[in-house]
Design a protein around this motif. Structure first.
Motif, PDB file in Angstrom:
ATOM      1  N   ARG A 135       0.837  -1.211   0.000  1.00 11.94           N
ATOM      2  CA  ARG A 135       0.000   0.000   0.000  1.00 11.94           C
ATOM      3  C   ARG A 135       0.867   1.253   0.000  1.00 11.94           C
ATOM      4  NH1 ARG A 135      -5.825  -0.976   0.406  1.00 11.94           N
ATOM      5  NH2 ARG A 135      -5.815  -3.238   0.330  1.00 11.94           N
TER       6      ARG A 135
ATOM      7  N   ASP B   9      -1.132   7.429   2.105  1.00  8.97           N
ATOM      8  CA  ASP B   9      -2.604   7.267   2.072  1.00  8.97           C
ATOM      9  C   ASP B   9      -3.062   6.433   3.260  1.00  8.97           C
ATOM     10  OD1 ASP B   9      -2.655   8.622  -0.250  1.00  8.97           O
ATOM     11  OD2 ASP B   9      -2.874   6.851  -1.562  1.00  8.97           O
ATOM     12  N   ALA B  10      -2.369   5.299   3.467  1.00 10.12           N
ATOM     13  CA  ALA B  10      -2.796   4.382   4.527  1.00 10.12           C
ATOM     14  C   ALA B  10      -2.790   5.077   5.881  1.00 10.12           C
ATOM     15  CB  ALA B  10      -1.881   3.159   4.549  1.00 10.12           C
TER      16      ALA B  10
ATOM     17  N   SER C  89      -2.878   8.343   6.559  1.00  8.57           N
ATOM     18  CA  SER C  89      -3.850   9.433   6.765  1.00  8.57           C
ATOM     19  C   SER C  89      -5.248   8.873   6.991  1.00  8.57           C
ATOM     20  CB  SER C  89      -3.803  10.475   5.645  1.00  8.57           C
ATOM     21  OG  SER C  89      -3.341   9.924   4.465  1.00  8.57           O
ATOM     22  N   THR C  90      -5.588   7.795   6.277  1.00  7.73           N
ATOM     23  CA  THR C  90      -6.897   7.178   6.509  1.00  7.73           C
ATOM     24  C   THR C  90      -7.001   6.706   7.960  1.00  7.73           C
ATOM     25  OG1 THR C  90      -6.632   6.279   4.300  1.00  7.73           O
ATOM     26  CG2 THR C  90      -8.491   5.435   5.571  1.00  7.73           C
TER      27      THR C  90
ATOM     28  N   THR D 283      -7.532   9.461  10.524  1.00  9.97           N
ATOM     29  CA  THR D 283      -8.905   9.952  10.528  1.00  9.97           C
ATOM     30  C   THR D 283      -9.801   8.978  11.282  1.00  9.97           C
ATOM     31  OG1 THR D 283      -8.404  10.707   8.310  1.00  9.97           O
ATOM     32  CG2 THR D 283     -10.702  10.893   9.010  1.00  9.97           C
ATOM     33  N   ARG D 284      -9.627   7.674  11.002  1.00  8.77           N
ATOM     34  CA  ARG D 284     -10.479   6.689  11.683  1.00  8.77           C
ATOM     35  C   ARG D 284     -10.219   6.683  13.187  1.00  8.77           C
ATOM     36  NH1 ARG D 284     -11.022   1.346   7.910  1.00  8.77           N
ATOM     37  NH2 ARG D 284     -12.192   0.624   9.715  1.00  8.77           N
TER      38      ARG D 284
ATOM     39  N   GLU E 108      -5.375  -3.060   4.261  1.00  2.67           N
ATOM     40  CA  GLU E 108      -6.530  -2.169   4.390  1.00  2.67           C
ATOM     41  C   GLU E 108      -6.658  -1.671   5.829  1.00  2.67           C
ATOM     42  OE1 GLU E 108      -6.455  -5.305   4.728  1.00  2.67           O
ATOM     43  OE2 GLU E 108      -8.068  -6.011   6.006  1.00  2.67           O
ATOM     44  N   GLY E 109      -7.294  -0.529   6.013  1.00  8.83           N
ATOM     45  CA  GLY E 109      -7.517  -0.039   7.371  1.00  8.83           C
ATOM     46  C   GLY E 109      -8.615  -0.867   8.027  1.00  8.83           C
TER      47      GLY E 109
END
Ligand code: ADP
Ligand code: MG
Length: 545
Positions: free
Chosen positions: A448, A452-453, A455-456, A459-460, A475-476
């Motif tokens: 990945r 991106d990974a 920052s996602t 946020t979560r 994946e998150g």
């Protein structure tokens, strides 16, 4: 980071040495980076004589590659400390140490003094370890699902999902059976057969490979000896021969007969002692003279030769038998007891199972697997799994894996840094950045994009998922529900050990080469310190100070 020409800026040459040291430290961390997590790759290590070892265990890799610089050696030592303390999390510790050194490097370039960095790192570690309990989930010995998840997380990436689940279940039920006391769990690997044929059996499993005659004596495979009385003998069972005499010259047939009679009498006495004590099974650590063994067999006594030391000791402890040096030392008190002894065939190996022991409830995991190499590797993995499960039960807490906890602590550190009014603030922030290396590497290894990974995930986590991490496909995911959990002490130790290693390296401002001949008495002490010598806090050259 903006350059802050500080009042504590170091001298130029010193800084160059230090930068070099830090580079060396990071390259060691880079070497193991690709092995981290469920998508980590194995390293193939080829020894001088062409011996190949395939592993993805950080400590094993660093133990085997030749690291000549002192910083690399210090990191390898940190991995070893982690391995000894908790048995897992070695790659994490090494990556974290490397990331701390990298953060330190930027700080040094910005004019921070090493002491300021070390102090800030200490403060950051204190904050991180203080906050860690907030991210922990309680676990106790009845939480099978959670404990199986601990086991699964330990072995992720080594087997397929079915085998992982099976071994996790096997490990947890085995540990439950022995009250989470690993010393009562036998882990035996038998080459041949399929991994999935591995099983859990009650009691102690004793290998009869080295006692083939016992298998013949045993007869029917379903024969069982109920409530056996058990005798344990340490030394060879034989008739005593005059040590210094290689041969005996017999001058007449009478003499020959007398000699045979004497031997026969000695043998009979040995057999009589054992039968009088009403022994059913005799274990001997060495060999048993064949005629004696035959007589015992005729008397209905099962004699097992060359019993492996650990299995022999376990049998003594569990049955209450006392091991004696020779048969004439056997007494009624030395004889132990079990609920039963039965034969068990594991693939092509015959084993004997001692069950329902009065003094200890014991259990054995019988592992199967293609080649001896696979069987041995399986044994190692199951041992690691059971160690981790016991660690979680002992501590009573687990934390989310997949980099979730590291990322959450990084956020904690950023907010804690704001309350620090001096330049230590920047150091604490930098420590947080280093912690993010764990989810970052997990994302990269899963193919990945790490930016991106991360920052996602941030946020979560800032929403209502403080335990969101990098899932096994990159994946998150919410990690506790996904079953990715680690014993609390593993991550806690990683933090403490990485801090120690990084601070120790940061305190070095110069490396002075000393040769064995110049040192005279200290020939090869560096090497000795590396493996067994006293811990000098990592200064290989400071042994005799
Ligand atoms: P270490 O030597 O540090 O134990 P490992 O290669 O065993 O290194 O990887 C451990 C890391 O992988 C931990 O951060 C752990 O949380 C993570 N991990 C293990 N299993 C999974 C999984 N199924 N999904 C996501 N991350 C996982
Ligand atoms: Mg691990």
């Amino acid at each position: 980071m903006a350059s802050t020409p500080g009042d504590d800026q170091s001298e130029q040459p010193e800084q160059n040495t230090q930068q070099g040291l830090l580079d060396a430290g990071q390259s060691v961390a880079t070497a193991v980076q690709t092995t981290l997590g469920p998508n980590g790759h194995d390293k193939m290590l080829v020894g001088e004589k062409g011996k190949v070892l395939v592993t993805n265990d950080g400590a094993r890799i660093l133990d085997r590659i030749e690291i000549t610089d002192p910083v690399g050696q210090a990191i390898a030592r940190a991995a070893r400390s982690q391995q000894q303390a908790v048995g897992d999390g070695t790659t994490t510790t090494v990556i974290l140490t490397g990331a701390l050194l990298s953060s330190a490097q930027s700080l040094l370039a910005d004019g921070f003094h090493p002491t300021t960095i070390v102090d800030g790192f200490h403060r950051a570690t204190d904050v991180a370890r203080d906050r860690l309990p907030e991210y922990a989930v309680s676990v106790d010995r009845t939480d099978e699902v959670l404990l199986e998840n601990v086991a699964k997380t330990t072995v992720t990436g080594r087997w397929d999902e079915t085998n992982t689940a099976r071994f996790a279940e096997l490990t947890v039920s085995a540990l439950q059976a022995v009250g989470f006391d690993r010393s009562k769990l036998g882990i035996e690997a038998y080459p041949g057969g399929q991994l999935q044929e591995s099983e859990l059996v009650d009691g102690i499993c004793i290998d009869m490979e080295s006692s083939p005659a016992t298998v013949d004596d045993w007869g029917r495979s379903d024969r069982r000896i109920p409530n056996p009385r058990i005798a344990m003998v340490n030394s060879e069972i034989t008739i005593e021969k005059p040590d210094a005499v290689a041969s005996v010259t017999l001058e007449s047939s009478d003499q020959a007969e007398q000699f045979r009679d004497h031997e026969q009498a000695v043998r009979s006495k040995i057999v009589a002692t054992i039968t009088e004590l009403d022994v059913d099974v005799l274990f001997c650590q060495k060999s048993i003279d064949e005629p004696i063994r035959n007589s015992l067999s005729r008397a209905g006594i099962l004699a097992v030769e060359r019993t492996r030391q650990d299995q022999f000791d376990a049998t003594c402890r569990a049955t209450g038998a006392t091991a004696v040096q020779s048969v004439d030392q056997l007494t009624p008190e030395a004889v132990g007891q079990a609920g039963g002894v039965r034969r068990r065939t594991v693939g092509t190996t015959e084993t004997l199972q001692v069950v329902d022991c009065p003094l200890e409830t014991r259990c054995s995991v019988l592992l199967r697997g293609g080649t001896p190499h696979v069987a041995a590797e399986t044994e190692r993995i199951v041992a690691e799994c059971s160690r981790n499960v016991c660690l979680a039960v002992g501590d009573g807490r687990v934390v989310a894996g997949g980099g979730a906890t590291a990322l959450a602590l990084a956020t904690e550190l950023r907010s804690a840094a704001r309350s620090v009014a001096n330049r230590e603030q920047i150091v604490i922030d930098a420590f947080g950045e280093a912690l993010e290396e764990i989810p970052r590497v997990l994302a990269i290894n899963a193919g990945r994009d790490p930016i991106d990974a991360l920052s996602t995930l941030r946020t979560r986590q800032a929403g209502n998922e403080p335990t969101a991490g990098i899932g096994s496909s990159g994946e998150g995911r919410e990690m506790i529900d996904a079953g990715v959990v680690e014993p609390y002490p593993v991550f806690d130790r990683s933090l403490a050990i990485a801090l120690d290693a990084a601070s120790m390296i940061l305190r070095i401002d110069d490396v002075i080469e000393t040769t064995a001949t110049e040192r005279g008495d200290a020939a090869d002490t560096t090497h000795a310190n590396d493996h067994a010598g006293p811990d000098t806090g990592g200064y290989p050259w400071a042994i005799s100070h």
